[in-house]
Enzyme design. Structure first.
Site, PDB file in Angstrom:
ATOM      1  N   GLU A  79      34.006  12.959  15.949  1.00  0.00           N
ATOM      2  CA  GLU A  79      33.563  11.794  15.174  1.00  0.00           C
ATOM      3  C   GLU A  79      34.705  10.842  14.788  1.00  0.00           C
ATOM      4  OE1 GLU A  79      31.295  13.462  11.942  1.00  0.00           O
ATOM      5  OE2 GLU A  79      29.911  14.474  13.296  1.00  0.00           O
ATOM      6  N   ASN A 102      33.922  14.326  20.768  1.00  0.00           N
ATOM      7  CA  ASN A 102      32.514  14.522  20.414  1.00  0.00           C
ATOM      8  C   ASN A 102      32.131  13.545  19.298  1.00  0.00           C
ATOM      9  OD1 ASN A 102      30.094  16.241  20.629  1.00  0.00           O
ATOM     10  ND2 ASN A 102      30.607  16.956  18.573  1.00  0.00           N
ATOM     11  N   HIS A 118      21.858  14.091  17.468  1.00  0.00           N
ATOM     12  CA  HIS A 118      21.038  14.346  16.282  1.00  0.00           C
ATOM     13  C   HIS A 118      20.053  13.181  16.186  1.00  0.00           C
ATOM     14  CE1 HIS A 118      23.324  17.765  14.928  1.00  0.00           C
ATOM     15  NE2 HIS A 118      24.454  17.077  14.940  1.00  0.00           N
ATOM     16  N   GLU A 129      24.771  18.767  20.282  1.00  0.00           N
ATOM     17  CA  GLU A 129      24.211  19.170  18.991  1.00  0.00           C
ATOM     18  C   GLU A 129      22.759  18.715  18.861  1.00  0.00           C
ATOM     19  OE1 GLU A 129      26.800  18.158  15.687  1.00  0.00           O
ATOM     20  OE2 GLU A 129      28.586  18.257  16.955  1.00  0.00           O
ATOM     21  N   ASP A 131      19.103  17.994  18.160  1.00  0.00           N
ATOM     22  CA  ASP A 131      17.910  18.309  17.376  1.00  0.00           C
ATOM     23  C   ASP A 131      17.140  17.013  17.157  1.00  0.00           C
ATOM     24  OD1 ASP A 131      19.372  17.078  15.256  1.00  0.00           O
ATOM     25  OD2 ASP A 131      19.915  19.000  14.379  1.00  0.00           O
TER      26      ASP A 131
END
Length: 447
Positions: A157, A198, A234, A262, A264
């Site tokens: 990030e 990432n 996400h 990641e 979801d």
């Protein structure tokens, strides 16, 4: 955590009569996700919590996935909570589990602005000191697991939404060069590990993903070891970027791998059948976009079960973001992943589960009632039976269910220990209630 209900209901009069409804299958597809992914040259992974790698949680993590990401166990605040004192217990546990199950491990994460120990964030460091601390941390952690970690999320990030560099301990103290330095140190500690940058909200083509693209391009031009980019994914229900596959492809064209790291898809609670269907479509869309690009090598979900999801604690009112519900039953999203990887799924037959309501005994002022839920050809991960009394009956006590009554309306939900009704099994709950004059049978709804 909030329970996930089936969202399906069909009212029926019952007393000796049977109420039928269509229930979602609680059995996963015959072919595990890891085998479906392998057939397409992909790796499918999940973030895990080390202490939970036992029982049903461990079984699913070990059989369905070919890669594990430690959710928190490898972050700086966990492994070096006090300066010079390291705690590798959970990280070691996850690595050992992965090795025992023939899985890769994705290291997460070495350099981040969050979840750092207070001694680090509260310290007053010169640039030289900060650089030394960072190099030592990376060299120690990557070196410890040399040869055991397939890929590292080295820098996590680094960008703001507009594509500018995020103001962090690292950027403020070392400038943008901290990224190249971190990658170089990680490569020196384990030349065989794949090294990634990432970030989130970089799934589609936008200012942030373009900044990441430009950074990777410049790093490669400078000879800095960079092997891949991680798109966290996400996502919010119904908001998969239309340019996802295009964005994956443009990174691949730079000569680096891409991973969905990641994944979801969160929704406003409560979940219902329409939301779960959309979630299935979203998961399927993301996995299909990765499957379509040769250099998209890994799809990792951020926790496979709603009971181990970060979403409800971070986004109040949202949840149900993973492929499995809190009782470890696969949701439609699971089948979306399987289908995108070339698997086939079977819709359970209508009427595979039924419920019967009856009065087992009755006296002048009260009665004992009982509801039995039975499945044959499908299964349930949770249930709720509700009805409205027509003659003033009131429940005074219940067992094997949590029952509430508001006016004439009664709702009975599974207890913590009996939400699962397996294929070929049944669950029974009972209650005492008062009545006066008459005890007509109610219309029952099962959901």
């Amino acid at each position: 955590m909030r329970s996930l209900r089936t969202g399906l209901s069909l009212a029926a009069l019952v007393t000796g009569a049977v109420m039928l409804f269509t229930a979602p299958a609680a059995q996963a597809a015959d072919t595990p996700l890891r085998d479906l992914a392998a057939a397409k040259g992909k790796v499918v992974g999940t973030a895990v919590t080390g202490s939970k790698l036992t029982g049903a949680y461990g079984d699913i993590a070990g059989t369905q996935f070919s890669s594990l990401t430690p959710g928190n166990a490898m972050k700086w605040g966990t492994v070096e909570p006090t300066q010079g004192s390291f705690n590798w217990s959970e990280a070691d546990q996850i690595v050992a589990f992965a090795q025992a199950h023939g899985q890769q491990v994705r290291g997460h994460t070495l350099v981040w602005h969050s979840q750092n120990p207070s001694w680090l964030t509260n310290g007053t460091w010169t640039s030289a000191q900060l650089s030394s601390l960072l190099q030592n941390h990376i060299s120690t952690e990557v070196g410890r697991y040399k040869g055991e970690i397939a890929a590292w999320d080295v820098v996590n990030e680094p960008f703001n939404e507009d594509g500018s560099y995020r103001s962090t301990l690292w950027y403020n103290g070392l400038g943008a060069d901290y990224i190249a330095q971190a990658l170089t140190w990680a490569h020196a500690a384990d030349p065989a590990a794949k090294l990634y940058i990432n970030d989130y909200n970089v799934e589609g083509v936008n200012a942030k993903s373009t900044a990441l693209y430009d950074l990777v391009k410049s790093l490669k031009a400078a000879g800095v070891p960079i092997d891949g980019v991680g798109l966290q994914a996400h996502l919010i229900l119904g908001q998969v970027p239309a340019t996802l596959q295009q964005n994956i492809q443009r990174f691949a064209d730079l000569g680096v791998d891409v991973a969905i790291t990641e994944l979801d898809v969160r929704m406003a609670l409560p979940a219902d059948s329409a939301k779960l269907a959309q979630q299935k479509a979203d998961f399927k869309s993301v996995v299909a976009a990765c499957a379509a690009v040769a250099r998209c090598v890994n799809i990792t979900v951020w926790g496979f079960t709603d009971s181990d999801s970060w979403v409800p604690g971070t986004f109040p009112g949202y949840g149900a973001a993973t492929p499995y519900d809190e009782n470890y039953a696969p949701k439609p999203a699971y089948y979306g992943i399987a289908e995108a990887l070339g698997g086939t799924t079977t819709t359970p037959p209508t009427g595979a589960c039924s419920a019967t309501y009856g009065v087992t005994s009755q006296w002048n002022t009260g009665f004992t009632g009982q509801v039995t839920i039975t499945c044959a050809g499908a299964a349930l991960s949770s249930w709720n039976a509700s009805w409205t009394y027509g003659a003033g009956q009131r429940i005074t006590q219940a067992w094997n269910a949590t029952c509430t009554q508001s006016g004439a309306a009664v709702s009975c939900a599974n207890a913590s220990y009996n939400g699962t009704v397996p294929d070929g099994g049944s669950v029974t709950f009972g209650f005492n209630a008062s009545w006066s004059g008459s005890n007509p049978l109610p219309v029952v709804t099962l959901g």
